[in-house]
Design an enzyme around this catalytic site. Structure first.
Site, PDB file in Angstrom:
ATOM      1  CE  LYS A  84      -4.683   0.310   2.110  1.00 48.24           C
ATOM      2  NZ  LYS A  84      -4.938  -0.173   3.684  1.00 48.24           N
TER       3      LYS A  84
HETATM    4  C1  E4P Z   1      -8.509   0.871   4.091  1.00 48.71           C
HETATM    5  O1  E4P Z   1      -7.377  -0.203   3.118  1.00 48.71           O
HETATM    6  C2  E4P Z   1      -8.458   1.159   4.855  1.00 48.71           C
HETATM    7  O2  E4P Z   1      -8.022   0.629   5.766  1.00 48.71           O
HETATM    8  C3  E4P Z   1      -9.456   1.325   5.337  1.00 48.71           C
HETATM    9  O3  E4P Z   1     -10.549   1.734   4.471  1.00 48.71           O
HETATM   10  C4  E4P Z   1     -10.643   3.287   6.762  1.00 48.71           C
HETATM   11  O4  E4P Z   1     -10.749   3.139   6.366  1.00 48.71           O
HETATM   12  P1  E4P Z   1     -11.289   4.376   7.887  1.00 48.71           P
HETATM   13  O5  E4P Z   1     -11.783   5.717   7.140  1.00 48.71           O
HETATM   14  O6  E4P Z   1     -12.195   3.408   8.681  1.00 48.71           O
HETATM   15  O7  E4P Z   1      -9.790   4.288   9.253  1.00 48.71           O
END
Ligand code: E4P
Length: 216
Positions: A84
């Site tokens: 990521k």
């Molecule tokens: C996605 O890859 C992220 O880990 C996640 O959806 C973040 O979500 P949040 O905005 O609820 O922290």
């Protein structure tokens, strides 16, 4: 639309894996830090051993070169790791370089069509628009998902769209209607997707009706 689980919690991942409806996992440093062990490498390796699908794992450094080096290292932890990389300038470079190394990248923390487009052009396997965080600041997060899906389809870009930062079941409905390839959902939202009060009422009534006949 495929479903990924958005968590680093091993118990939740094991529970969801039993249902055989999860195609992958997304984690982020905040999610891993919530876990008691909070050992980044071991947590990711364990998740990768439970779920055969892609497991998104974020780099923990800033700067293109450092991200490239750490991305290469993390990619050796397991064959199903996806790196990521947060969206924006030097990070596009890191995405391009890792992609040329045949390492899969999830271009994350996307908040606009332009960011997603550049991530796709850099060769990212996935882009992750964060719906809930856009909604939180008064924008229409799902409209961004729709726009990205439409543009990727129009230009036949192979990058898949992960609707991320999903907060409730209606987000999943909207993501599916928008044509997102994947929605990554927290465990509680996955459970909410499965439940409907009329299903529970229906099951209770069916069983009661059958018992009243079978006891005659
Ligand atoms: C996605 O890859 C992220 O880990 C996640 O959806 C973040 O979500 P949040 O905005 O609820 O922290």
């Amino acid at each position: 639309m495929r479903i990924f689980l958005d968590t680093a919690n091993i118990d939740q991942i094991r529970q969801a894996a039993k249902l055989c409806i999860i195609s992958g996992i997304t984690t982020n440093p905040s999610l891993v830090s919530k876990e008691a062990a909070a050992d980044y490498q071991n947590t990711i390796k364990e998740i990768c051993s439970i779920i055969p699908g892609p497991v998104s794992t974020e780099v923990l450094v800033e700067g293109a070169q450092a991200m490239i080096e750490q991305g290469r290292l993390i990619s050796t932890w397991a064959p199903n790791v996806v790196i990521k990389i947060p969206a924006s300038d030097g990070r596009v470079l890191a995405t391009s370089v890792l992609t040329r190394d045949n390492i899969k990248v999830n271009f994350t923390l996307c908040f606009s069509l332009n960011q997603a487009l550049l991530g796709a052009l850099a060769g990212a396997t996935y882009v992750s628009p964060f719906v809930g965080r856009l909604d939180d600041i008064g924008h229409d997060g799902m409209q961004v998902v729709k726009d990205i899906v439409d543009v990727f389809n129009h230009y036949q870009l192979p990058t898949e769209v992960i609707a991320a930062s999903i907060r409730h079941p209606q987000h999943c409905v909207a993501a599916a209607k928008a044509g997102a390839h994947i929605a990554t959902v927290p465990y509680n939202v996955l459970m909410q997707m499965l439940h409907h009060p009329l299903t529970d009422i229906g099951v209770t009534r069916f069983l009661a009706d059958w018992q009243s006949v079978s006891q005659r």
